[in-house]
Design an enzyme around this catalytic site. Sequence first.
Site: not given
Ligand code: PEP
Ligand code: MG
Length: 560
Positions: A188, A300, A336, A435, A458-459, A469, A508
Site C-alpha cells: 500500500h 496488470r 490482462r 511472451e 520481459n518474459d 529475468r 508492452c
Molecule cells: C512482459 O513479460 O513483458 C510483460 C509485460 O509482462 P510482465 O512483466 O507482467 O510479466
Molecule cells: Mg510477462
Amino acid sequence: MQIKGIGVCGGMAIAPIHYVESPCPADINEHTDREPAQLKARLDELTAALQQEFLSRAALLRQREQTQDAEMLEMQAVMLCDVTFQNGVCRYLDQGYSLAASITRSSNDQQQGILETEDPYLMERVADVADMASRLVYACWEIPYPDLSQLDHPVVVAAEDLQPSMLVSAPEEFIQGLVLEHGSRTSHIAILAAGRELPTLVGCEDLSALHASFRAGKPELVCLDADQGTLSFAMTDQELQQARQKLEAWQQERQALFVYRDQICATADGERVYLYGNIMEAAAAERVREYGGDGVGLFRTEFLYMNRSTLPSEEEQFAHYRAAVRKMGGKDVTIRTMDIGADKQTPALDLGREENPFLGFRAIRVCLAKPDILRTQLRAILRASAFGPVKILFPMISRMSELDQALAILEDCKAQLRQEGKSFDESIRIGIMVEIPSVAILASQFIQKVDFFSIGSNDLTQYTLAVDRMNEKIDYLYDGLDPAVLTLIRASVRAADQAGGGKTCGLCGELGSDPKAVPILLGLGLRHLSVNPSALLQTKRLISQLHRSDLERAVAQLNL
Ligand code: PEP
Ligand code: MG
C-alpha cells in the site's frame, strides 16, 4: 556509496535522510498490579486526546483538499472509539494485563475479526486498525509516536517499513522521496507513493548506515534516483555537485516534456504510432491520461489479487475495471487476466513451492486449473466493457489448447451475462501476450484466433535466451535486443500484418521505453507500444524525432 532498490516511480531527489523507526510492539503478556478502574480512566483520557489529534489533523488535510487522506484519519478516530475495541481493552484490563498489552490484545482481536469477514473492503482496513492501536500504545507509554507530521524541512524519508497513515500525516511539500527496506511495488505504501509521484525505492539493501547517521544527529545528504534504482550517500563534493546538476537537468527536462502531452504520437515523417500506458491499479489510469497516452495498453490485474488473503470478488473487480475505463474517457483499456505465480504470489492462492516457478504454475495455467477464478475475472471485465472500449488479454499462452480453453470459458461467460441481461461489448477484442517463444514461432496460427498480439518482451527475452529475468548474476545475458528475440518479434508483427482484418501486434514489455530499442522496434513494424506512464512523454518525444530512414537503418544493421 550506493544502495540499490526497486524504483517504484521514477524521479530524483536530493535531501537529508529522515529515518523513521519502526513502531515497537507492546508485550502482550505484560501484567500489572494497578487497579483496572484507574487504568480505564487513563484509557478514556488517552482515547479522547488521540481522537482530538486525529480529527484536527483531518481538518487540516481537508483545508488542503486532501479529502481521501482526511477520510482515513476520520475513520481511525471512529475505530478508536469503537465499542467492541474499547470493551475489549477493558476486559483485558480486568484480567490483569497492562494498559499497553490490553490495547494491543483488543486491537489484535479486532484485526482477526476483520480478516474473518473476508470482506475485501474491510480487510484493507486492518493496517489502519493496527496503526491506530500503536498510536494509542505510544500515548500510554508517553513516548512520541515515530511520526512525520512535525516535519518542517525537505527530506528523503527512509525506514525499514512505513505505515500508509504515517505518509498521509506528513506535510506533502517536505517529502521529497521515500526509501524502504521492505515492501514491494504492490504494498500500500508503494501505491500511495506512486500516486503522489514520489521518487521511491522499495526492497532496498541494508539501510543501517543511514539509520546510524540519523540517530547520531547527522542525517546523511542523499541523492535518490528512482529511475536508476539507486540511493547515493557519503558523496564527495564533486559527486554532490554532479548529482545536483543531474537533478536540475532532470527537472528541466521533465517540464519541457509536457509540450508532447497533447501531440499525436507520430514519427517526424508522419507515421502514426500508438503509445499506451501500463498500469497496475485503476487510479494509475489518471496518469496515463495526464501524460497524454493513447489508452491503457496493459492493466496488470494480478496486483488486485496480491497482499490479501481472499480473492477479489466479481463486484470488486468490476468496480476497478470500470473506474479505469471511465478515467480513460473513451480511449482503449486493455485488461490482462491475472498473471499470478513466479515472482507474483498472493496469500489468497497457495500455489505451493516449485523448483522452477518461472517455468511453472503461473498466469493462464493457474486460471485454467482453477477456472472459477478466470470466470469471475472475465465476467467483471466483460461488464466493464459496457462503459467504454475494453480489450481482453490472456498472458503466458504457450500452446493452442490453452487459448482454445480460455476462449471457450470466455464464450460461456458471455452467454451467462446475456442470460442475466447484463450488458457488455459484444465485439470485445481479444488478444494474447506473445511472451513464450512457441507462440511467436507459430504466430501465424495463433493470430487466426485472436484480434491482437501484445509482445511481453520481459518474459519473451527470458524464455528465448533461458536467462532468469530476476537473477542479477546473469543480467549481462538478459538482452531484449538479442537477434533471437528480435527475430521472434518480427515474426509476430509479420503474422499480424499478413492476417489482415485490422489485426495488430503491439509490445508492452520494458523494451518499449528503452531509447535504444524504440527505433529498432518501430523498424520491425511495431506501431503499438505500451510503457510505464512515467516514460510516456519521453518516448513520445523520441518517436517524434525519428524518421523512417532512421528505422530502416536501425533494422538493416541487425542482419536478421
Ligand atoms: C512482459 O513479460 O513483458 C510483460 C509485460 O509482462 P510482465 O512483466 O507482467 O510479466
Ligand atoms: Mg510477462
